[in-house]
Design a protein around this motif. Structure first.
Motif, PDB file in Angstrom:
ATOM      1  N   ASP A 101       0.829  -1.203   0.000  1.00  0.00           N
ATOM      2  CA  ASP A 101       0.000   0.000   0.000  1.00  0.00           C
ATOM      3  C   ASP A 101       0.866   1.256   0.000  1.00  0.00           C
ATOM      4  O   ASP A 101       0.571   2.227  -0.692  1.00  0.00           O
ATOM      5  N   LYS A 156      -6.055  10.562  -3.283  1.00  0.00           N
ATOM      6  CA  LYS A 156      -7.185   9.750  -2.833  1.00  0.00           C
ATOM      7  C   LYS A 156      -7.857   9.075  -4.010  1.00  0.00           C
ATOM      8  O   LYS A 156      -8.178   7.878  -3.957  1.00  0.00           O
ATOM      9  N   LYS A 157      -8.077   9.823  -5.053  1.00  0.00           N
ATOM     10  CA  LYS A 157      -8.723   9.272  -6.255  1.00  0.00           C
ATOM     11  C   LYS A 157      -7.848   8.158  -6.851  1.00  0.00           C
ATOM     12  O   LYS A 157      -8.348   7.101  -7.230  1.00  0.00           O
ATOM     13  N   MET A 159      -5.707   6.240  -5.284  1.00  0.00           N
ATOM     14  CA  MET A 159      -5.729   5.068  -4.401  1.00  0.00           C
ATOM     15  C   MET A 159      -7.026   4.278  -4.581  1.00  0.00           C
ATOM     16  O   MET A 159      -7.021   3.059  -4.492  1.00  0.00           O
ATOM     17  N   GLU A 160      -8.116   4.986  -4.830  1.00  0.00           N
ATOM     18  CA  GLU A 160      -9.410   4.304  -5.031  1.00  0.00           C
ATOM     19  C   GLU A 160      -9.449   3.577  -6.369  1.00  0.00           C
ATOM     20  O   GLU A 160     -10.065   2.530  -6.492  1.00  0.00           O
ATOM     21  N   GLU A 161      -8.784   4.131  -7.375  1.00  0.00           N
ATOM     22  CA  GLU A 161      -8.843   3.570  -8.717  1.00  0.00           C
ATOM     23  C   GLU A 161      -7.876   2.408  -8.947  1.00  0.00           C
ATOM     24  O   GLU A 161      -8.159   1.519  -9.740  1.00  0.00           O
TER      25      GLU A 161
END
Length: 163
Positions: A101, A156-157, A159-161
């Motif tokens: 991560d 953030k975007k 990491m979500e994708e």
């Protein structure tokens, strides 16, 4: 020589924190910081003064870290990956997941365009104030705050994708 010693004392913490933000581990950050100052000593006569000394040193640290990654990647190509049995217990698996991560976050961070990447790193890892960041870029404190918010949103975007 006195100037170089003063430079080291004045900017060591900033460069170390930046290197730690890149590397994610203390020992590697210390190595990168030491090598950064050695390279800066060798290149001090080529410093044109176009930017703040802190920014110049952080750029050297960034290039030093990326050189380390390239070297490490070449070494890893020669090694075989660990099997699931070698990883062992769940605690080790959790650590591997956290490291993955962390690496994913750093990959996304390094894919950000400038000035988002630099502003985020200076704020989070070097712990500079928005005022200091604005001064480094010759911009306002508000500009630094907005740029940091946008960088954080992009991370953030990302990491979500990405899986």
């Amino acid at each position: 020589m006195k100037e170089l010693e003063q430079l080291y004392q004045q900017y060591f913490k900033d460069v170390y924190l930046y290197a730690k933000s890149l590397a994610g581990e203390e020992q590697l950050a210390q190595d990168v910081t030491s090598e950064t100052f050695l390279k800066a000593i060798e290149a001090v006569d080529r410093f044109r003064g176009d930017c703040d000394v802190r920014v110049w040193l952080c750029q050297i640290a960034k290039h030093t870290y990326f050189s380390y990654l390239r070297k490490r990647k070449k070494e890893q190509l020669c090694e075989s990956p660990l099997s699931q049995e070698e990883v062992g217990n769940a605690g080790q698996e959790d650590q591997v997941t956290r490291q993955e991560d962390s690496m994913r976050l750093h990959r996304i961070l390094h894919q950000l365009s400038e000035p988002y990447r630099e502003v985020f790193s200076l704020r989070v890892f070097s712990e500079l104030s928005f005022r200091q960041i604005g001064q480094l870029f010759g911009k306002t404190e508000n500009w630094a705050c907005v740029t940091f918010y946008r960088a954080k949103s992009k991370l953030k975007k990302g990491m979500e994708e990405t899986p």
